[in-house]
Each structure stands twice: as C-alpha cells, then as structure tokens.
Design a protein around this motif. Sequence first.
Motif, PDB file in Angstrom:
ATOM      1  N   ALA A  71       0.932  -1.134  -0.005  1.00 20.62           N
ATOM      2  CA  ALA A  71       0.030   0.107  -0.354  1.00 20.62           C
ATOM      3  C   ALA A  71       0.735   1.517  -0.337  1.00 20.62           C
ATOM      4  O   ALA A  71       0.918   2.119  -1.214  1.00 20.62           O
ATOM      5  CB  ALA A  71      -0.493  -0.062   1.228  1.00 20.62           C
ATOM      6  N   LEU A  72       1.922   1.266   1.174  1.00 23.58           N
ATOM      7  CA  LEU A  72       2.729   2.196   0.312  1.00 23.58           C
ATOM      8  C   LEU A  72       3.336   2.972  -0.135  1.00 23.58           C
ATOM      9  O   LEU A  72       3.936   3.823  -1.178  1.00 23.58           O
ATOM     10  CB  LEU A  72       3.787   2.045   1.833  1.00 23.58           C
ATOM     11  CG  LEU A  72       4.667   3.783   2.452  1.00 23.58           C
ATOM     12  CD1 LEU A  72       3.649   4.770   2.608  1.00 23.58           C
ATOM     13  CD2 LEU A  72       5.782   3.251   3.596  1.00 23.58           C
ATOM     14  N   ALA A  73       3.920   1.328  -1.418  1.00 22.62           N
ATOM     15  CA  ALA A  73       4.876   1.575  -2.004  1.00 22.62           C
ATOM     16  C   ALA A  73       4.321   2.453  -3.786  1.00 22.62           C
ATOM     17  O   ALA A  73       3.931   2.964  -4.823  1.00 22.62           O
ATOM     18  CB  ALA A  73       5.311   0.288  -2.999  1.00 22.62           C
ATOM     19  N   GLU A  74       2.457   1.719  -3.491  1.00 26.29           N
ATOM     20  CA  GLU A  74       1.571   2.487  -4.809  1.00 26.29           C
ATOM     21  C   GLU A  74       1.262   3.896  -3.941  1.00 26.29           C
ATOM     22  O   GLU A  74       1.363   4.824  -4.486  1.00 26.29           O
ATOM     23  CB  GLU A  74       0.402   1.826  -3.926  1.00 26.29           C
ATOM     24  CG  GLU A  74       0.260   0.137  -5.083  1.00 26.29           C
ATOM     25  CD  GLU A  74      -0.961  -1.126  -4.822  1.00 26.29           C
ATOM     26  OE1 GLU A  74      -1.969  -0.391  -3.820  1.00 26.29           O
ATOM     27  OE2 GLU A  74      -1.168  -1.703  -5.264  1.00 26.29           O
ATOM     28  N   THR A  75       0.712   3.878  -2.453  1.00 24.21           N
ATOM     29  CA  THR A  75       1.242   5.606  -2.817  1.00 24.21           C
ATOM     30  C   THR A  75       1.875   6.554  -3.040  1.00 24.21           C
ATOM     31  O   THR A  75       1.925   7.716  -3.451  1.00 24.21           O
ATOM     32  CB  THR A  75       0.748   5.856  -0.176  1.00 24.21           C
ATOM     33  OG1 THR A  75      -0.899   5.156  -0.360  1.00 24.21           O
ATOM     34  CG2 THR A  75       0.851   7.318  -0.727  1.00 24.21           C
ATOM     35  N   LEU A  76       3.286   5.885  -2.550  1.00 17.33           N
ATOM     36  CA  LEU A  76       4.590   6.618  -3.467  1.00 17.33           C
ATOM     37  C   LEU A  76       5.201   7.074  -4.549  1.00 17.33           C
ATOM     38  O   LEU A  76       5.427   7.575  -4.990  1.00 17.33           O
ATOM     39  CB  LEU A  76       5.384   6.518  -1.531  1.00 17.33           C
ATOM     40  CG  LEU A  76       5.375   7.105  -0.414  1.00 17.33           C
ATOM     41  CD1 LEU A  76       6.562   6.700   0.424  1.00 17.33           C
ATOM     42  CD2 LEU A  76       4.743   8.539  -0.319  1.00 17.33           C
ATOM     43  N   GLN A  77       4.335   5.992  -5.240  1.00 13.93           N
ATOM     44  CA  GLN A  77       5.307   5.476  -6.900  1.00 13.93           C
ATOM     45  C   GLN A  77       5.759   5.082  -6.704  1.00 13.93           C
ATOM     46  O   GLN A  77       6.956   5.536  -7.288  1.00 13.93           O
ATOM     47  CB  GLN A  77       4.593   6.668  -7.335  1.00 13.93           C
ATOM     48  CG  GLN A  77       2.886   6.316  -7.463  1.00 13.93           C
ATOM     49  CD  GLN A  77       2.502   8.224  -8.550  1.00 13.93           C
ATOM     50  OE1 GLN A  77       3.240   8.920  -8.760  1.00 13.93           O
ATOM     51  NE2 GLN A  77       1.295   7.599  -8.802  1.00 13.93           N
ATOM     52  N   VAL A  78       7.008   4.521  -5.993  1.00 14.39           N
ATOM     53  CA  VAL A  78       8.307   3.861  -5.709  1.00 14.39           C
ATOM     54  C   VAL A  78       8.044   2.432  -5.467  1.00 14.39           C
ATOM     55  O   VAL A  78       6.855   1.736  -5.809  1.00 14.39           O
ATOM     56  CB  VAL A  78       8.968   4.186  -4.460  1.00 14.39           C
ATOM     57  CG1 VAL A  78       9.048   5.693  -4.384  1.00 14.39           C
ATOM     58  CG2 VAL A  78       7.997   3.777  -3.159  1.00 14.39           C
ATOM     59  N   SER A  79       9.137   1.662  -5.826  1.00 12.69           N
ATOM     60  CA  SER A  79       8.705  -0.041  -5.935  1.00 12.69           C
ATOM     61  C   SER A  79       9.314  -0.702  -4.901  1.00 12.69           C
ATOM     62  O   SER A  79       8.982  -0.148  -3.463  1.00 12.69           O
ATOM     63  CB  SER A  79      10.430  -0.610  -7.079  1.00 12.69           C
ATOM     64  OG  SER A  79      11.590  -0.250  -6.478  1.00 12.69           O
ATOM     65  N   ARG A  80       8.829  -1.791  -4.829  1.00 14.58           N
ATOM     66  CA  ARG A  80       8.423  -2.520  -3.507  1.00 14.58           C
ATOM     67  C   ARG A  80      10.473  -2.573  -3.255  1.00 14.58           C
ATOM     68  O   ARG A  80      10.630  -2.537  -1.601  1.00 14.58           O
ATOM     69  CB  ARG A  80       8.203  -3.862  -3.705  1.00 14.58           C
ATOM     70  CG  ARG A  80       6.479  -3.678  -3.685  1.00 14.58           C
ATOM     71  CD  ARG A  80       6.192  -3.606  -2.924  1.00 14.58           C
ATOM     72  NE  ARG A  80       5.406  -4.939  -2.186  1.00 14.58           N
ATOM     73  CZ  ARG A  80       4.856  -5.736  -1.879  1.00 14.58           C
ATOM     74  NH1 ARG A  80       4.448  -6.079  -2.756  1.00 14.58           N
ATOM     75  NH2 ARG A  80       5.479  -6.950  -0.862  1.00 14.58           N
ATOM     76  N   SER A  81      10.936  -2.557  -3.720  1.00  9.93           N
ATOM     77  CA  SER A  81      12.541  -2.737  -3.508  1.00  9.93           C
ATOM     78  C   SER A  81      13.223  -1.385  -3.085  1.00  9.93           C
ATOM     79  O   SER A  81      13.917  -1.477  -2.057  1.00  9.93           O
ATOM     80  CB  SER A  81      13.380  -2.989  -5.014  1.00  9.93           C
ATOM     81  OG  SER A  81      13.337  -2.310  -6.180  1.00  9.93           O
ATOM     82  N   SER A  82      13.102   0.135  -3.698  1.00  7.63           N
ATOM     83  CA  SER A  82      13.268   1.212  -3.287  1.00  7.63           C
ATOM     84  C   SER A  82      12.374   1.683  -2.102  1.00  7.63           C
ATOM     85  O   SER A  82      13.532   1.721  -1.114  1.00  7.63           O
ATOM     86  CB  SER A  82      12.977   2.021  -4.578  1.00  7.63           C
ATOM     87  OG  SER A  82      13.798   1.925  -5.851  1.00  7.63           O
ATOM     88  N   LEU A  83      11.159   0.829  -2.020  1.00 11.40           N
ATOM     89  CA  LEU A  83      11.098   1.009  -0.064  1.00 11.40           C
ATOM     90  C   LEU A  83      11.594   0.553   0.243  1.00 11.40           C
ATOM     91  O   LEU A  83      11.304   1.076   1.859  1.00 11.40           O
ATOM     92  CB  LEU A  83       9.603   0.439  -0.215  1.00 11.40           C
ATOM     93  CG  LEU A  83       8.414   0.645   0.981  1.00 11.40           C
ATOM     94  CD1 LEU A  83       8.235   2.324   1.170  1.00 11.40           C
ATOM     95  CD2 LEU A  83       7.132   0.777   0.608  1.00 11.40           C
TER      96      LEU A  83
END
Length: 226
Positions: free
Chosen positions: A31-43
């Motif tokens: 959910a946080l990756a989608e909200t911030l529009q970053v990849s899971r690995s970057s998150l």
Amino acid sequence: MKAHEAVMNWVTAELSSGRLRIGDHLPSERALAETLQVSRSSLREALRVLEALGTIQATTGSGPRSGTVVTAAPEQALALALNLQLATSHVEHSHVYEVRLLLETWAAEHSNPDGGDWDAAERLLKLMDDSGTPIQDFLLLDAEFHVTVSRAAGNPLISTLMDALRASIADHTLARAQALPDWDSTVTRLRSEHHAILDALRRGDRAAAAELVRQHIRGYYMETAN
C-alpha cells in the motif's frame, strides 16, 4: 527525490497533520509503495534508512507488535552521525567534552526542582554505589544518571543531544576508564560527586549544581585525557 526522502516526507506530513502518531503502524509495504509511487525494493531500502535513523522500527512475526511502527529515537541518528564524525577525526573527543560542558551546565542552571525524576536518579546512584558493579555497567548507569537529571530543565532536545553524545563515545569512554591506574579511587570520587550534584538539584540550588557538574565533567576528562 530519493525513495527514503519520499517516505520521510510522507511520514513527516502524516505526523504533522495528526493522521499518524508515534506508536502507529505504517501501511503495508504494498500500500505504501503504491501511495508513494516507488518500487517495493526502493521502499524496503528507504525503510532500512529510516530505521537506522530511529524514525521507525520494523519487527517480524504476527500480532499487534509486528510490522513497521513509527518511533521517536532521534538520539539514534545523532549518535550515528557523531560516530562517523569521530571516525573521520572531523570531530575530536575534546569537542565532545566542550559540548558536554555547555549542555550539562545549562541544564543544571535551568533545572526545576519540582520537575525532576529524583527517585529514578536515586535508584541509579544506588546501583552505582554497589562495589560489585563492573566498569562497563557503571559507565552506562553514569550516562543514564546524567541524562535523567538533565530532564529537570524541561528541554527534551538537551537530553536527546546528551544521550546521543554519550552513546557515540561509549567505547572510547570505556577504554579510557579501563586504562586508569586506580579505578577504585576514581569511582569512589565519582560516586561522591554524583550524590552532591543530585542533592544540589533537589534543593533547587542551581548555581551550586552547575558548578558541581562543571567540576565533575572537567575533572574526569582531565584524568582520562592522557
């Protein structure tokens, strides 16, 4: 913007708005990756940075205590930065000593006898008075005592900075203490000085407390400087 900056900005905004509080869980990774529009690995990389900075704490498993929780441990980030500065010799231990003098004498000069947790300070002194306390444990208790009494000044940033300073030089302090030729004599003096500082703070004699703190810090620094 780097991923950890995006996450930090989001956490800051959520805390400022009141939508997120210390102790709250962050949304799921997806959910946080989608909200911030970053990849899971970057998150994940960003979350590791924030955990090192003391902004969050991630735990595995299941239950209410698992997941990623917002914390408030600014001294962790400050201690990390100071450690790096000391390692590069950009900041020297003499500089830490000078800052300690400034912070701790200020705290004593502005202490409120009705605002201190003197019972907690007294408990720490009792543990330090035990002749069987190892040097390493004594020094940890000593650091906690100084931070505890500083809180009577009512400035949480002072206590946070003191905590970070002491954490950053813990290994150096231990090495210097272990190198002293007569630790028993030194620790006897330190115990006496701690009790005198606490007594002055409790009775509200700020000037005396500040001078005792100054002599205490300076004396130990001079003894262990060589």
